[in-house]
Each structure stands twice: as structure tokens, then as C-alpha cells.
Design a protein around this motif. Structure first.
Motif, PDB file in Angstrom:
ATOM      1  N   THR A   1       5.139  -7.683   0.173  1.00  0.00           N
ATOM      2  CA  THR A   1       6.180  -6.887   0.212  1.00  0.00           C
ATOM      3  C   THR A   1       6.012  -5.990   1.684  1.00  0.00           C
ATOM      4  OG1 THR A   1       6.133  -6.642  -1.997  1.00  0.00           O
ATOM      5  CG2 THR A   1       6.837  -4.692  -0.897  1.00  0.00           C
TER       6      THR A   1
ATOM      7  N   ALA B   1      12.203  -4.170   0.820  1.00  0.00           N
ATOM      8  CA  ALA B   1      11.511  -3.732   1.963  1.00  0.00           C
ATOM      9  C   ALA B   1      12.005  -4.368   3.074  1.00  0.00           C
ATOM     10  CB  ALA B   1       9.917  -4.194   1.761  1.00  0.00           C
TER      11      ALA B   1
ATOM     12  N   ILE C   1       3.603   0.347  -2.801  1.00  0.00           N
ATOM     13  CA  ILE C   1       3.924   0.083  -1.585  1.00  0.00           C
ATOM     14  C   ILE C   1       5.344   0.604  -1.086  1.00  0.00           C
ATOM     15  CG2 ILE C   1       4.361  -1.868  -0.049  1.00  0.00           C
ATOM     16  CD1 ILE C   1       1.622  -1.057   0.330  1.00  0.00           C
ATOM     17  N   LEU C   2       6.136   0.448  -1.873  1.00  0.00           N
ATOM     18  CA  LEU C   2       7.675   0.684  -1.745  1.00  0.00           C
ATOM     19  C   LEU C   2       7.653   2.277  -1.693  1.00  0.00           C
ATOM     20  CD1 LEU C   2       9.724  -1.606  -3.904  1.00  0.00           C
ATOM     21  CD2 LEU C   2       9.569  -1.669  -1.241  1.00  0.00           C
TER      22      LEU C   2
ATOM     23  N   TYR D   1       2.367   4.297   7.070  1.00  0.00           N
ATOM     24  CA  TYR D   1       3.239   3.175   7.159  1.00  0.00           C
ATOM     25  C   TYR D   1       4.531   3.198   7.962  1.00  0.00           C
ATOM     26  CZ  TYR D   1       0.753   0.905   3.249  1.00  0.00           C
ATOM     27  OH  TYR D   1      -0.297   0.324   2.687  1.00  0.00           O
TER      28      TYR D   1
ATOM     29  N   HIS E   1       0.473   8.620   3.196  1.00  0.00           N
ATOM     30  CA  HIS E   1       0.749   7.211   3.070  1.00  0.00           C
ATOM     31  C   HIS E   1       2.220   6.940   3.944  1.00  0.00           C
ATOM     32  CE1 HIS E   1      -2.573   5.625   1.027  1.00  0.00           C
ATOM     33  NE2 HIS E   1      -2.771   6.956   0.526  1.00  0.00           N
ATOM     34  N   ALA E   2       3.199   7.838   3.591  1.00  0.00           N
ATOM     35  CA  ALA E   2       4.391   7.331   4.123  1.00  0.00           C
ATOM     36  C   ALA E   2       4.351   7.567   5.676  1.00  0.00           C
ATOM     37  CB  ALA E   2       5.399   8.399   3.734  1.00  0.00           C
TER      38      ALA E   2
ATOM     39  N   ARG F   1       5.447   4.145  -0.240  1.00  0.00           N
ATOM     40  CA  ARG F   1       5.024   4.538   0.929  1.00  0.00           C
ATOM     41  C   ARG F   1       6.013   4.156   1.741  1.00  0.00           C
ATOM     42  NH1 ARG F   1      -1.238   2.184   0.086  1.00  0.00           N
ATOM     43  NH2 ARG F   1      -1.106   2.003  -2.167  1.00  0.00           N
ATOM     44  N   MET F   2       6.439   2.828   1.838  1.00  0.00           N
ATOM     45  CA  MET F   2       7.281   2.525   2.972  1.00  0.00           C
ATOM     46  C   MET F   2       8.860   3.080   2.921  1.00  0.00           C
ATOM     47  SD  MET F   2       5.950  -1.240   3.712  1.00  0.00           S
ATOM     48  CE  MET F   2       6.679  -2.039   2.096  1.00  0.00           C
ATOM     49  N   LEU F   3       9.126   3.143   1.661  1.00  0.00           N
ATOM     50  CA  LEU F   3      10.730   3.405   1.450  1.00  0.00           C
ATOM     51  C   LEU F   3      10.605   4.963   0.664  1.00  0.00           C
ATOM     52  CD1 LEU F   3      12.339   0.156   0.331  1.00  0.00           C
ATOM     53  CD2 LEU F   3      11.676   1.002   2.621  1.00  0.00           C
ATOM     54  N   PRO F   4      10.317   5.826   1.232  1.00  0.00           N
ATOM     55  CA  PRO F   4      10.022   7.258   0.663  1.00  0.00           C
ATOM     56  C   PRO F   4      11.352   7.751   0.344  1.00  0.00           C
ATOM     57  CG  PRO F   4       9.576   7.741   2.841  1.00  0.00           C
ATOM     58  CD  PRO F   4       9.652   6.132   2.708  1.00  0.00           C
TER      59      PRO F   4
ATOM     60  N   ALA G   1       7.168  -8.097   4.317  1.00  0.00           N
ATOM     61  CA  ALA G   1       8.826  -8.266   4.374  1.00  0.00           C
ATOM     62  C   ALA G   1       9.202  -6.948   5.248  1.00  0.00           C
ATOM     63  CB  ALA G   1       9.223  -8.337   2.970  1.00  0.00           C
ATOM     64  N   HIS G   2       8.685  -5.776   5.071  1.00  0.00           N
ATOM     65  CA  HIS G   2       9.154  -4.781   5.700  1.00  0.00           C
ATOM     66  C   HIS G   2       9.060  -4.772   7.278  1.00  0.00           C
ATOM     67  CE1 HIS G   2      10.429  -0.720   5.577  1.00  0.00           C
ATOM     68  NE2 HIS G   2       9.519   0.119   5.849  1.00  0.00           N
TER      69      HIS G   2
END
Lengths: 215, 294
Positions: B50, A49, A79-80, B14, B10-11, A82-85, B53-54
């Protein structure tokens, strides 16, 4: 085939970015951050992330399936996602047959309904029975080097053992390269090219060689 | 129920949060804080480290903390290793805020006895004290006397969440400081808009909705109990234009907390409104409060 390099462990921002850039310059199409015993990161999801905001290639993770409660494992994956699609894969190591159903249940519980999960989760296993069990739950079976069999969908291989890959008849959409020393992955250009042409069986590579190398 | 913004992918949510973190850094906000809950229907963030961290990877000077991470649900040695690694990668920009948690379903899902959470806090904090590196700053959240004394005993900062009424804050801070506590953080639900009426019209439905959810998390089922819970939270919230919000925060600033945390996101609020709120806090509210504390 995506050729992903396992990233060596670094403790600073500069160090991790340098390692990533080195890997990409050497041909990595994606990066994998690995927890023990496949790597030395305390938390692959955190590092992925953190790094993903600074590189232009997908960053996947190799998680220690025994290190945390399945709900925490699922939480990190969710969560990954969502954040790193665009992060294509989550590798889980250390999951035995009896852990598969609780893992799947945990992931189903924590994943928002609109995000797929099973097809992007690769579970490292040994032997045909294990890979079948993994595939039957909707996960993707990942095998290490010579353990690959006809159920395998991705391969994890150390660059020192690459010769074993050429003998395999199967092709894989994902190849993760690591080193025994957990250091930077370095592949000879010819080997890298050969890897990237394994989208089909060896035949295609042989066709290319027979034609005098024209691509 | 009042209307709230419809949920978005969600993407997208975030990504917007990431951009808001960058924006907050650019206008001089000091820190951003992330909380943790599991198994909530809307996917409430279950992985604060996590996520932190982002945010840390995307910024250069912004401090990111957890307010709070549910300590009894984590294995402390593993947590320490994760926190040490994140602290190193971010060059010391991560703050670990922990709390005991309260939601029964979470403890049940993790197979942990909720009634043991106080003891687990003590034992886990003991492990963290020995395992965390020297650069890691720890905070403990809570409002009860046990939690407050615990924060002091473990040499951690104290995070006082909303909705503690202003008139109760001084007493709690006094307990903490009398037991040797060094750093105090006070969190408030805050919303700043250009126009006071606009702020109230925008924000009241969001706060009521969010706190009705928190009431459910607390296990409240009786409608009267839920309404009282929401009303108390709403009474502690500070909404308005920059002048009015500053005025309302002055009594808190006069207590000289080391941190003032503004909770400004409760639902999927439009990002342009969130940014405007951040801008008003950074450009007007914060400088005026700094003068009080000076």
C-alpha cells in the motif's frame, strides 16, 4: 452527509483517473474503492493510496474482512491513516460477530497511539443486533439499503434501489452509492440534491418542497 | 544512547517521504524500496504494498520495490493478485522483493511456525511463479546459501542486504550466478553530505540507533551481542562526502551488480538533509559508479 460513489474497477492509471473524474463531475464528494464482493479490486488500500495522489476528493476503502489476516487488514488501515489523513472512512465487509473483538484487538495493536481508528471504521452488517454489536466496540455500523435501522450510522445503497432510501426516517453522515453492475455510478441531479439534504430527517426535505424548492 | 531526531507525527513523516520520492525521481534516481515489519513500537511500515502504491501514484517514472516483503506472512494467491493489480496500474514500475523474515514476534502474531519459513518461501514462491503476470519482476533477499540458491532456482533477482562485508560479496554472488542467477542487487547503508566530518557526525548516531533496534528484532539481548551486531553494521556502512562515498563503493561496483540500493533513511531524519543526500548521490556518486560498471 458525505455522498461517496463506489469507483468501477480499472486496470490502468488513465482508466482509474478517468473514472474518478467522472464520478466527481457527477457529484461524488468522496470515492470508495471496493474489494469483492462489493467491488472488483484485488486491493482497495493499494488502489486508494495510488489514486489519492491524483484526485482532490477523499478516497475511502471497502475491504473484504475475510480476505486477509486481521493484522494485515489493520496494517493497511493504519498506513492509509498515515498517508491519507483526510480519508474519512474505512469500510469492512464480511466481519461476523465473533470476528469483531479480534479485529478490534488487531487494530489497537497496529495503530500508532496518536491516530484514532474506531470512529473512522465502518463495518457493514445486517440486522439491529449486528449493528448494536458493532457500535458497542466503538466501530460505526454501516447498513445496506433497506437493512438500515436506528443503530445504523451510514448506508450503502445501489442507485437502482434508491427509492428505498426515501422511505427511511433516519439520516446518515455517510452514504455510499454503488450500482448492481459495478459500473459507473450515475445519479439524477434531483436525486443527488435530495440525498445531500438528508442531513436531517425527511422533514427538512419536506420543508424545502413546501416552500417551493428555494434553498 | 546517542541522540536521534525526535519522532514526528506519522502523517508528516509519510508526506515527507512522498515528497522525497518525487524529488528522487526529479533528479534521476531509478528506484525507491520499502521494507516491512509488524508490531514495532515506532510503527515501522507494516504495509509495504500500500505504501508502494502511494509512491507509484505520486510519480511517473520512478520504480518502486519492496526490500523486502515478508513472504511467509502473506497468502500467496492474494499477494499475486495484489501485485498484478499494482503492476498494471503503475505500468510495470513495481518490483516485488521478498524474504523469509526472522523476527519471532511477527511469526507468533500471525500464527505461523517460524521454523517453517524456508519451506513456506519455497511453496509461496511456487505459487507466485504460476500466478504472477509476465511483467512482474521478482527479487529474493537473503545472505545464506539456501536463500541465494532459492533466488536462482526461482529465476528471481538476488538482493544482498547490509551488513554483508564487501569481502564476502563476491563469494555469494558467485554461488548465485553458478546456479543460473541473472540479476544481483547489493544494498548498503549510505550517507552522503557536503562535508565528510559532517556526514559522520550526522549519521553515526542514526545508524547505531537503527541497528540496535534491528538487534532487538533479531532477539539479541546480551549487551555484548548487541554491540557486536551494531559494530558490524557500522563497519559496513559508507558515510562521507561524495568523493569518499564513491571511493568506498568502487569495490562493490566492480562486482557489476545490476542494482545498488542505498539505504539512507533509518530514523526520522530532517528531510532537507535526506534531499541533499539524494542529490549528491544522483549528481556525483551514481554517475561515477556507472562509469565503473560500463
Amino acid at each position: 452527509m458525505i455522498v461517496a460513489f463506489v469507483l468501477p474497477h480499472r486496470t490502468t492509471l488513465g482508466g482509474i483517473v478517468d473514472a474518478a473524474e467522472t464520478a466527481v463531475n457527477r457529484g461524488a464528494e468522496a470515492l470508495v474503492i471496493a474489494e469483492a464482493p462489493l467491488g472488483r479490486w484485488a486491493s482497495a488500500p493499494q488502489a486508494a493510496a495510488f489514486l489519492a495522489t491524483r484526485v482532490n476528493v477523499p478516497v475511502g476503502v471497502a475491504l473484504d474482512g475475510r480476505a486477509r489476516h486481521p493484522l494485515h487488514l489493520g496494517a493497511d488501515i493504519s498506513i492509509l491513516q498515515r498517508m491519507l489523513p483526510k480519508s474519512p472512512f474505512f469500510i469492512i465487509n464480511g466481519v461476523d460477530a465473533q470476528d469483531l473483538d479480534p479485529l478490534k484487538k488487531a487494530l489497537e495493536t497496529v495503530t500508532p497511539p496518536q491516530l484514532p481508528f474506531a470512529s473512522s471504521i465502518w463495518i457493514l452488517s445486517e440486522g439491529r443486533d449486528a449493528t448494536r454489536a458493532i457500535a458497542s466496540r466503538g466501530f460505526m455500523p454501516l447498513s445496506k439499503g433497506p437493512d438500515a435501522n436506528d443503530e445504523t450510522r451510514a448506508i450503502w445503497i445501489d442507485t437502482e434501489d434508491l427509492s428505498a432510501l426515501w422511505d427511511l426516517e433516519h439520516s446518515f453522515p455517510l452514504c455510499v452509492l454503488s450500482t448492481h453492475s459495478s459500473d459507473d455510478v450515475h445519479l439524477a441531479p434531483a436525486d443527488l440534491t435530495r440525498l445531500k439534504y438528508r442531513t436531517e430527517a425527511c422533514d427538512r426535505w419536506l420543508e424545502i418542497e413546501d416552500s417551493g424548492g428555494a434553498r | 544512547m546517542q541522540a536521534t531526531p525526535p519522532p514526528r507525527p506519522h502523517a508528516l513523516l509519510y508526506e515527507e517521504s512522498l515528497q522525497e520520492a518525487r524529488y528522487a525521481e526529479s533528479v534521476g534516481i531509478d528506484s525507491l524500496w520499502i521494507s516491512e515489519h509488524h508490531l514495532w513500537f515506532d510503527g515501522y511500515c507494516p504495509a509495504p504494498l500500500t505504501t508502494a502504491a502511494h509512491m507509484l501514484g505520486a510519480t511517473n517514472t520512478l520504480v518502486v520495490g519492496t526490500s523486502i516483503l515478508l513472504l511467509p506472512l502473506h497468502e500467496p494467491q492474494d499477494l499475486a493478485a495484489r501485485v498484478n493489480e499494482l503492476t498494471s496500474l503503475s505500468n510495470g514500475r513495481f518490483l516485488l522483493g521478498v524474504g523469509a523474515g526472522y523476527r519471532r514476534e511477527e511469526f507468533t502474531a500471525f500464527g505461523i511456525d517460524r521454523s517453517a519459513r524456508g519451506k513456506l518461501m519455497d511453496s509461496h514462491l511456487e505459487v507466485l511463479r504460476g500466478a504472477l503476470g509476465p511483467k512482474v519482476e521478482m527479487w529474493v533477499g537473503g545472505t545464506g546459501t539456501k536463500a541465494i540458491k532459492r533466488a536462482a532456482r526461482f529465476n528471481a533477482g538476488l538482493l544482498l542486504p547490509p551488513p554483508v562485508p564487501v569481502e564476502d560479496l563476491a563469494g555469494k554472488i558467485g554461488i548465485y550466478r553458478s546456479h543460473g542467477g541473472q540479476q544481483v542487487g547489493v544494498m548498503r547503508d549510505v550517507w552522503v553530505a557536503d562535508d565528510a566530518d559532517q556526514a559522520a557526525a550526522q549519521c553515526r548516531p542514526w545508524i547505531r540507533y537503527a541497528h540496535s533496534q534491528y538487534a532487538s528484532m533479531e532477539g539479541l539481548k546480551d549487551v555484548g551481542d548487541v554491540q557486536r551486531f551494531v559494530s558490524r553494521a557500522e563497519a559496513c556502512s559508507i558515510l562521507g562526502n561524495a568523493d569518499a562515498v564513491t571511493e568506498s563503493l568502487l569495490p562493490i561496483a566492480a562486482l557489476r551488480p545490476d542494482l545498488l540500493l542505498f539505504r539512507i533513511r533509518w530514523v526520522d531524519q530532517p528531510t532537507d538533509l535526506v534531499r541533499r543526500c539524494i542529490e549528491l548521490i544522483a549528481s556525483i556518486v551514481s554517475p561515477r559508479l556507472q562509469n565503473v560498471a560500463a
